[in-house]
Design a protein around this motif. Structure first.
Motif, PDB file in Angstrom:
ATOM      1  N   ASP A 199      25.706   1.639  35.293  1.00 62.43           N
ATOM      2  CA  ASP A 199      27.087   1.803  35.757  1.00 62.43           C
ATOM      3  C   ASP A 199      28.006   0.686  35.277  1.00 62.43           C
ATOM      4  O   ASP A 199      29.128   0.549  35.772  1.00 62.43           O
ATOM      5  N   LEU A 200      27.552  -0.116  34.326  1.00 64.51           N
ATOM      6  CA  LEU A 200      28.331  -1.262  33.868  1.00 64.51           C
ATOM      7  C   LEU A 200      29.703  -0.851  33.341  1.00 64.51           C
ATOM      8  O   LEU A 200      30.680  -1.588  33.469  1.00 64.51           O
ATOM      9  N   SER A 201      29.796   0.353  32.784  1.00 64.25           N
ATOM     10  CA  SER A 201      31.053   0.795  32.181  1.00 64.25           C
ATOM     11  C   SER A 201      32.201   0.906  33.187  1.00 64.25           C
ATOM     12  O   SER A 201      33.371   0.847  32.818  1.00 64.25           O
ATOM     13  N   ILE A 202      31.868   1.065  34.487  1.00 65.19           N
ATOM     14  CA  ILE A 202      32.924   1.207  35.495  1.00 65.19           C
ATOM     15  C   ILE A 202      33.335  -0.131  36.098  1.00 65.19           C
ATOM     16  O   ILE A 202      34.236  -0.178  36.939  1.00 65.19           O
ATOM     17  N   ALA A 203      32.673  -1.205  35.683  1.00 65.72           N
ATOM     18  CA  ALA A 203      32.906  -2.504  36.313  1.00 65.72           C
ATOM     19  C   ALA A 203      33.914  -3.360  35.551  1.00 65.72           C
ATOM     20  O   ALA A 203      34.010  -4.567  35.802  1.00 65.72           O
ATOM     21  N   GLY A 204      34.663  -2.753  34.644  1.00 64.64           N
ATOM     22  CA  GLY A 204      35.605  -3.520  33.835  1.00 64.64           C
ATOM     23  C   GLY A 204      36.603  -4.313  34.652  1.00 64.64           C
ATOM     24  O   GLY A 204      36.888  -5.484  34.366  1.00 64.64           O
ATOM     25  N   ASN A 205      37.137  -3.691  35.709  1.00 65.94           N
ATOM     26  CA  ASN A 205      38.130  -4.346  36.547  1.00 65.94           C
ATOM     27  C   ASN A 205      37.532  -5.563  37.253  1.00 65.94           C
ATOM     28  O   ASN A 205      38.132  -6.645  37.287  1.00 65.94           O
ATOM     29  N   ILE A 206      36.330  -5.391  37.801  1.00 64.50           N
ATOM     30  CA  ILE A 206      35.677  -6.503  38.502  1.00 64.50           C
ATOM     31  C   ILE A 206      35.351  -7.635  37.535  1.00 64.50           C
ATOM     32  O   ILE A 206      35.524  -8.817  37.860  1.00 64.50           O
ATOM     33  N   LYS A 207      34.896  -7.298  36.325  1.00 69.61           N
ATOM     34  CA  LYS A 207      34.564  -8.328  35.348  1.00 69.61           C
ATOM     35  C   LYS A 207      35.789  -9.171  35.002  1.00 69.61           C
ATOM     36  O   LYS A 207      35.684 -10.394  34.835  1.00 69.61           O
ATOM     37  N   LYS A 208      36.948  -8.534  34.927  1.00 73.36           N
ATOM     38  CA  LYS A 208      38.174  -9.271  34.635  1.00 73.36           C
ATOM     39  C   LYS A 208      38.531 -10.203  35.792  1.00 73.36           C
ATOM     40  O   LYS A 208      38.940 -11.346  35.583  1.00 73.36           O
ATOM     41  N   VAL A 209      38.388  -9.698  37.022  1.00 70.77           N
ATOM     42  CA  VAL A 209      38.777 -10.469  38.196  1.00 70.77           C
ATOM     43  C   VAL A 209      37.887 -11.705  38.377  1.00 70.77           C
ATOM     44  O   VAL A 209      38.364 -12.780  38.750  1.00 70.77           O
TER      45      VAL A 209
END
Length: 275
Positions: A82-92
């Motif tokens: 599910d890493l592809s959906i975590a873009g927002n969290i990775k930025k934060v």
């Protein structure tokens, strides 16, 4: 106002299904706080929805809990697939040294908090114990999102749930607490007339026949199935029959023990001996 008082007043409880009052959890001290986004039950998509759509709020909620409990480390856990959906969290979290993302393999029951703690910290929750016994606090990602909203003065009046199965439009629903299952299912357009509902997921969920049952703060999923579906039949067997069936079928191969998640953690639990 202290965070524990805010969470109590805003009605924040565990959104992963257990419903334990979050204000009691945050009243203690911990070494690490874990945001559980692994979604243990198959077919449910709530955690992934929250991570993808409200990742910033999840991280803010995690920070609030860390500040309240004195935790020096925060971790958000989700499955590697599910890493592809975590873009927002990775930025934060990119600039935050004390918060990280932990990727898990896709197996059952990886979302179980005992497994989660062992995977992330290497520590084993003792038999009969809970994660706080070893300095770990585990919160579902939706719970952390609710912590963030509570701090802004918003009480928990809705929750994300998955409606799936024999419906034309399977979906993630942001449902008001108290909404009937019937309303949710009609919104997703059932494809059969004679059906029952499994509340939760297919593994640990329970069969519900009353469609006027309301959504609560712990309703994670509504699985719509025919009355004669094998899963429904299995879950509605009388316990007396299950015991007799187990006694008749068990040959003491011990496979159930070899594969038991608690046994694999080192706990002295031997399911085959129960038979």
């Amino acid at each position: 106002m202290a965070l524990e008082n805010v969470l109590r007043d805003m009605g924040v409880v565990g959104a992963g299904g257990a419903g334990f009052p979050t204000h009691i959890k945050v009243a203690n001290k911990y070494d690490v706080v874990i945001g559980n986004g692994a979604e243990c039950e198959p077919l449910l998509y709530n955690d992934r929805y929250i991570i993808e759509r409200e990742g910033e709020e999840v991280v803010k909620g995690l920070e609030l809990v860390m500040q309240s409990t004195g935790a020096k480390k925060g971790v958000i856990a989700l499955k590697k697939k599910d890493l592809s959906i975590a873009g927002n969290i990775k930025k934060v979290i990119a600039g935050k040294k004390n918060i990280s993302l932990f990727l898990l393999k896709d197996y059952y029951p990886v979302g179980d908090e005992f497994i989660l703690v062992q995977e992330i910290t290497g520590k084993i929750v003792p038999e009969g114990g809970i994660p706080p016994d070893i300095g770990c606090l585990v919160n579902n990602v939706e719970t952390l999102r609710n912590v963030c909203m509570a701090e802004k003065g918003n009480a928990v009046t809705r929750r994300a749930l998955t409606c799936i199965g024999e419906v034309k439009k399977p979906n993630i629903i942001i449902a008001r607490i108290g909404t009937s299952f019937r309303e949710i299912i009609n919104l997703c357009e059932p494809t059969i007339e004679d059906f029952v509902v499994i509340v939760g997921g297919p593994m640990m969920g329970k069969v519900v026949f009353d469609l006027d049952t309301p959504v609560t703060k712990t309703t994670t999923g509504i699985l719509v199935l025919p009355r004669d579906h094998p899963l429904v039949l299995k879950k509605t067997l009388r316990i007396e029959y299950i015991i007799k069936q187990s006694k008749a079928a068990c040959c003491q191969c011990s496979y159930c023990t070899d594969l038991c998640p608690r046994y694999l953690l080192g706990h002295e639990l031997y399911p085959h001996k129960i038979m």
